[in-house]
Design a protein around this motif. Sequence first.
Motif, short mmCIF file in Angstrom:
data_model
loop_
_atom_site.label_atom_id
_atom_site.label_comp_id
_atom_site.label_asym_id
_atom_site.label_seq_id
_atom_site.Cartn_x
_atom_site.Cartn_y
_atom_site.Cartn_z
N HIS A 164 22.50 26.26 45.52
CA HIS A 164 22.09 25.91 44.48
C HIS A 164 23.26 27.11 43.17
O HIS A 164 22.74 26.27 41.88
CB HIS A 164 21.36 26.57 44.41
N GLN A 165 23.89 27.59 43.63
CA GLN A 165 24.56 27.89 42.28
C GLN A 165 26.49 27.43 42.12
O GLN A 165 27.00 26.76 42.55
CB GLN A 165 25.40 29.30 43.60
N THR A 166 26.22 27.40 40.78
CA THR A 166 27.04 26.58 39.89
C THR A 166 27.96 27.31 39.38
O THR A 166 29.62 26.97 38.90
CB THR A 166 26.79 25.71 39.09
N ARG A 167 27.98 28.52 39.13
CA ARG A 167 29.01 29.32 38.66
C ARG A 167 29.27 30.36 39.18
O ARG A 167 28.80 31.16 39.86
CB ARG A 167 28.25 29.99 37.27
N PHE A 168 30.57 30.20 39.38
CA PHE A 168 30.99 31.66 40.01
C PHE A 168 31.46 32.76 39.92
O PHE A 168 32.06 33.86 40.13
CB PHE A 168 31.89 30.85 41.37
N LEU A 169 32.08 32.32 38.48
CA LEU A 169 32.97 34.02 37.53
C LEU A 169 32.32 33.55 36.37
O LEU A 169 33.19 32.77 35.46
CB LEU A 169 34.28 32.98 37.77
N PRO A 170 30.81 33.75 36.26
CA PRO A 170 30.44 33.92 35.69
C PRO A 170 30.64 33.58 33.59
O PRO A 170 30.08 33.15 32.46
CB PRO A 170 28.93 34.71 34.73
N ASN A 171 31.65 34.83 33.85
CA ASN A 171 32.34 35.23 31.97
C ASN A 171 33.29 34.13 31.91
O ASN A 171 34.28 35.10 31.39
CB ASN A 171 32.19 36.63 31.79
N GLY A 172 33.98 33.67 33.01
CA GLY A 172 35.28 33.35 33.16
C GLY A 172 36.49 34.09 33.15
O GLY A 172 36.25 35.81 33.58
N VAL A 173 37.26 33.29 33.06
CA VAL A 173 38.45 34.07 33.82
C VAL A 173 39.36 35.33 32.54
O VAL A 173 38.74 35.13 31.06
CB VAL A 173 40.12 33.44 33.55
N LYS A 174 39.52 36.48 32.72
CA LYS A 174 39.88 36.93 31.43
C LYS A 174 41.10 37.15 31.19
O LYS A 174 42.05 36.78 31.09
CB LYS A 174 39.77 38.84 32.70
N THR A 175 41.22 38.15 29.80
CA THR A 175 43.10 38.26 29.27
C THR A 175 44.22 38.56 30.47
O THR A 175 44.65 38.75 29.88
CB THR A 175 43.07 38.79 27.94
N GLU A 176 43.16 39.14 31.51
CA GLU A 176 44.23 40.10 32.23
C GLU A 176 43.81 39.68 33.90
O GLU A 176 42.75 39.48 34.04
CB GLU A 176 44.43 41.18 32.46
N PRO A 177 44.73 39.44 34.39
CA PRO A 177 44.47 39.71 36.03
C PRO A 177 43.82 40.53 36.52
O PRO A 177 43.50 42.37 35.56
CB PRO A 177 45.64 38.66 36.74
N PRO A 178 42.93 40.52 37.42
CA PRO A 178 42.31 41.52 38.22
C PRO A 178 43.28 42.60 38.95
O PRO A 178 44.43 42.77 39.50
CB PRO A 178 40.91 41.09 39.47
N ASP A 179 42.79 43.66 38.33
CA ASP A 179 43.41 45.48 38.88
C ASP A 179 43.87 44.74 41.24
O ASP A 179 43.25 44.29 41.68
CB ASP A 179 42.91 46.29 39.10
N VAL A 180 45.17 45.37 40.71
CA VAL A 180 45.76 44.31 42.40
C VAL A 180 44.68 45.86 43.26
O VAL A 180 44.67 45.63 44.73
CB VAL A 180 47.54 45.24 42.43
N ARG A 181 44.92 46.93 42.78
CA ARG A 181 43.96 48.62 43.78
C ARG A 181 43.09 47.83 43.98
O ARG A 181 42.28 47.73 45.35
CB ARG A 181 44.79 49.51 42.96
N ALA A 182 42.03 46.96 43.18
CA ALA A 182 40.75 46.70 43.16
C ALA A 182 40.43 45.18 44.14
O ALA A 182 39.55 45.44 45.00
CB ALA A 182 39.78 46.76 41.88
N LEU A 183 41.87 44.52 43.62
CA LEU A 183 42.22 43.51 44.89
C LEU A 183 42.34 44.07 46.65
O LEU A 183 41.35 43.47 47.16
CB LEU A 183 43.32 42.37 44.84
#
Length: 343
Positions: A49-68
């Motif tokens: 039933h989920q339709t939003r996978f990124l609820p807040n949309g794409v941020k202004t910067e890419p995600p942190d490489v270390r977090a990835l």
Amino acid sequence: MKIMVLMGGTSAERDVSLASGEAIVQGLREAGHQVLAIDTSKGYKLPEHQTRFLPNGVKTEPPDVRALQTEGKKMALRTIESFSLSDVELVFLALHGGQGEDGTVQALLELSGIPYTGSGVLASALAMDKAMSKKIFEREGILTPEWFLLESSDSTDLSEVLRKVKNAFGYPAVVKPNDQGSTVGLTVVREEKNLAKAMDEAKIYAEKILIEKYIPGRELTVGVLGEAPLPVIEIVPEHGIYDYECKYTKGKSKYICPAELSIEKTKEIQELGYRAFKALGCEGYARVDFRYGTDDKFYCLEVNTLPGMTATSLVPKAAKASGIDFPQLVDRIAKIAIKKFKG
Ligand SMILES: Nc1ncnc2c1ncn2[C@@H]1O[C@H](COP(=O)(O)OP(=O)(O)O)[C@@H](O)[C@H]1O
Ligand SMILES: [Mg+2]
């Protein structure tokens, strides 16, 4: 059809991929397909039933490489294996960057014997490697900005690099990771003193660094669908270069489609785009990025084998301008893939 959409992943373009995935899942459902949505890095099926996978949309910067890096890299393998591929008729790739776009996931799917959308292993690998692509463009007579590549081994001698830039084309120069996307890690260097910092930035994302001559002029892109180029789009980014923020924040870029070009110039760039696509051996769909120099010449920057696919992304915009709406577009891409694998 029963289609599995792969999205997310562990590249710097993870967020963009989730946004593409969201749109693709919806588009395929509207086109009447049965869709299974999978985040490859999490190793799980996203709820039906989920339709939003990124609820807040794409941020202004890419995600942190270390977090990835903490996201499960090996999960893709397990995920693809675990969802009984036998009853999935097609994998629709909504991944961007990294192993989702560079041929690795494509190879895995080849081994699984399951049809997937877009380009095959070799074209994906070539297109992801900007230097390799440029060698092929040059061989095919497709103009590309002057360049040289720094392998990790020779990137340390700064004075040598400074001399090379000065002798080759001078400043401004563009420093970019050889195999990234979304303008991540890219810097326009206007003065020699800023080169070292730009190299450090690019090094966060790649072993190899590409240094290119800066091409002043306009920003154009050509989508290819099946065997034909789509209408040309001109991008007017607020920041001068089409950076991450201008790519994914609403209102930060102006898009003109079809681009205001003469009939001859339109034909020329569309042919170049299609030739670049064919030269790398791409299939299904892709998007070819260009600079239109103040010298009236088109310079090919790169081919994106898995271009952004949100409803407002460039390929969907270009398709729309030729009368193909989003559900029709994803349906076409799916059918092209099935046809290819059936031979
Ligand atoms: N040689 C160049 N001259 C001028 N602008 C450039 C050049 N290379 C890159 N850019 C700018 O940076 C953006 C991203 O570069 P690109 O090579 O397409 O890499 P990416 O894979 O990150 O999209 C381009 O869309 C353009 O705005
Ligand atoms: Mg690009």
